[in-house]
Motif scaffolding. Structure first.
Motif, PDB file in Angstrom:
ATOM      1  N   ALA A  25       2.778   6.973   2.318  1.00  0.00           N
ATOM      2  CA  ALA A  25       3.657   5.848   2.003  1.00  0.00           C
ATOM      3  C   ALA A  25       4.639   5.601   3.143  1.00  0.00           C
ATOM      4  CB  ALA A  25       4.407   6.121   0.703  1.00  0.00           C
ATOM      5  N   LEU A  26       5.221   6.668   3.663  1.00  0.00           N
ATOM      6  CA  LEU A  26       6.165   6.537   4.775  1.00  0.00           C
ATOM      7  C   LEU A  26       5.518   5.885   5.987  1.00  0.00           C
ATOM      8  CD1 LEU A  26       8.153   9.895   4.624  1.00  0.00           C
ATOM      9  CD2 LEU A  26       9.151   7.610   4.611  1.00  0.00           C
ATOM     10  N   SER A  37       2.714   5.920  -2.826  1.00  0.00           N
ATOM     11  CA  SER A  37       3.815   6.655  -3.445  1.00  0.00           C
ATOM     12  C   SER A  37       3.508   6.944  -4.911  1.00  0.00           C
ATOM     13  CB  SER A  37       5.103   5.846  -3.310  1.00  0.00           C
ATOM     14  OG  SER A  37       6.193   6.546  -3.855  1.00  0.00           O
ATOM     15  N   ASP A  38       2.937   5.955  -5.618  1.00  0.00           N
ATOM     16  CA  ASP A  38       2.564   6.157  -7.022  1.00  0.00           C
ATOM     17  C   ASP A  38       1.531   7.265  -7.170  1.00  0.00           C
ATOM     18  OD1 ASP A  38       4.265   4.192  -7.921  1.00  0.00           O
ATOM     19  OD2 ASP A  38       2.729   2.624  -8.010  1.00  0.00           O
ATOM     20  N   LYS A  39       0.701   7.445  -6.142  1.00  0.00           N
ATOM     21  CA  LYS A  39      -0.325   8.495  -6.187  1.00  0.00           C
ATOM     22  C   LYS A  39       0.224   9.837  -5.714  1.00  0.00           C
ATOM     23  CE  LYS A  39      -4.511   8.015  -5.645  1.00  0.00           C
ATOM     24  NZ  LYS A  39      -5.704   8.373  -6.432  1.00  0.00           N
ATOM     25  N   ARG A  95       0.843  -1.190   0.000  1.00  0.00           N
ATOM     26  CA  ARG A  95       0.000   0.000   0.000  1.00  0.00           C
ATOM     27  C   ARG A  95       0.882   1.245   0.000  1.00  0.00           C
ATOM     28  NH1 ARG A  95      -4.563   1.301   4.513  1.00  0.00           N
ATOM     29  NH2 ARG A  95      -2.743   1.939   5.726  1.00  0.00           N
ATOM     30  N   GLY A  96       2.028   1.139   0.667  1.00  0.00           N
ATOM     31  CA  GLY A  96       2.983   2.245   0.625  1.00  0.00           C
ATOM     32  C   GLY A  96       3.428   2.545  -0.798  1.00  0.00           C
ATOM     33  N   LEU A  97       3.704   1.493  -1.563  1.00  0.00           N
ATOM     34  CA  LEU A  97       4.103   1.686  -2.962  1.00  0.00           C
ATOM     35  C   LEU A  97       2.985   2.345  -3.766  1.00  0.00           C
ATOM     36  CD1 LEU A  97       5.878  -1.734  -3.667  1.00  0.00           C
ATOM     37  CD2 LEU A  97       6.985   0.503  -3.501  1.00  0.00           C
TER      38      LEU A  97
END
Length: 288
Positions: A136-137, A128-130, A123-125
């Protein structure tokens, strides 16, 4: 495998035996055989959520993302609390570029299984894409809290920290990823970038060289080492690295541009012009 096959011979409509033989075949790397068994289990027992889920995994392993998505969705319909099916459907949606759908699936997997470290990491990835670096962190932090040796979560958090300008934090995370997985070529390459940002060109060179040793076809590591060599005044070494990056990745516009700079520094104006032209043809755009 022998026992499941014998069970099937004795009772050809034994859905559980087909399902279990599929699992055994999958464990042996026989993805095609596993697919056949899961399909037969589904034919015999159309409400077998586990067979749909595992067939989705097999289809995913064969690169059939669309088929995997359908199977995960059916597994979820039959078993709405199947956290792993939500997680894997999130992965499949992400592979298809459906970041929003992936986010929803990872969040549902986390709701059903709050200690699912992989769902937090992925979900972090997606966050990050959004462009949600802060979110993300937070997800990477939770993934690491749940699984202290989660190498991918450390490198992903390092990338996010780097995006936020926290070079020191990124360095720490890349170093931890390397400690956990000493052959992690990408971690060495990315730590090299962080070291160069901190002004440690010598340390960056060492990291790029190690990344190349571990992954000799890493065009980015050659390109980055070329930049570090140029920064140290080693124009010849930089030229060699940019040329190797181009050999490995013939459409590497930035490598053509930088090789042009190196060639011009060596007095090869004609060669520099050729490289600049190629960089422009490939769509190179300077930063800033």
């Amino acid at each position: 495998l022998q026992d499941y096959s014998e069970a099937i011979r004795l009772k050809p409509d034994h859905a559980g035996a087909f399902y279990n033989r599929g699992n055994a075949r999958s464990a042996k790397g026989d993805v095609e055989g596993a697919l056949q068994d899961y399909s037969e289990a589904i034919r015999l027992k159309p409400d077998h959520a586990g067979a749909f889920y595992n067939r989705g995994n097999a289809r995913s392993a064969k690169g059939d993302v669309e088929g995997a998505l359908q199977d995960y969705s059916e597994a979820i319909r039959l078993k709405p609390d199947h956290a792993s099916a939500f997680y894997n459907r999130g992965n499949a949606r992400s592979a298809k570029g459906d970041v929003e759908g992936a986010l929803q699936d990872y969040s549902e997997a986390i709701r059903l299984k709050p200690d699912h470290a992989g769902a937090f990491n992925n979900r972090g990835l997606a966050r990050s894409d959004k462009g949600d670096v802060e979110g993300a962190l937070q997800d990477y932090d939770e993934a690491i809290r749940l699984k202290a040796d989660y190498t991918d979560a450390f490198i992903n958090r390092a990338n996010a920290r780097s995006d936020k300008g926290d070079v020191e934090g990124a360095l720490q995370d890349y170093s931890e990823a390397i400690r956990l997985k000493p052959d992690y070529a990408d971690a060495f390459n990315n730590r090299g970038v962080a070291r160069r940002q901190k002004g440690d060109v010598e340390g960056a060179l060492q990291d790029y060289s190690e990344a190349i040793r571990l992954k000799p076809d890493d065009a980015d590591a050659f390109y980055n080492r070329g930049i570090a060599r140029a920064a140290k005044g080693d124009v010849e070494g930089a030229l060699q690295d940019y040329s190797e990056a181009i050999r490995l990745k013939p459409d590497y516009a930035a490598a053509f541009n930088n090789r042009g700079i190196a060639r011009r520094a060596k007095g090869d104006v004609e060669g520099a012009l050729q490289d600049y032209n190629e960089a422009i043809r490939l769509g190179y755009k300077p930063k800033g």
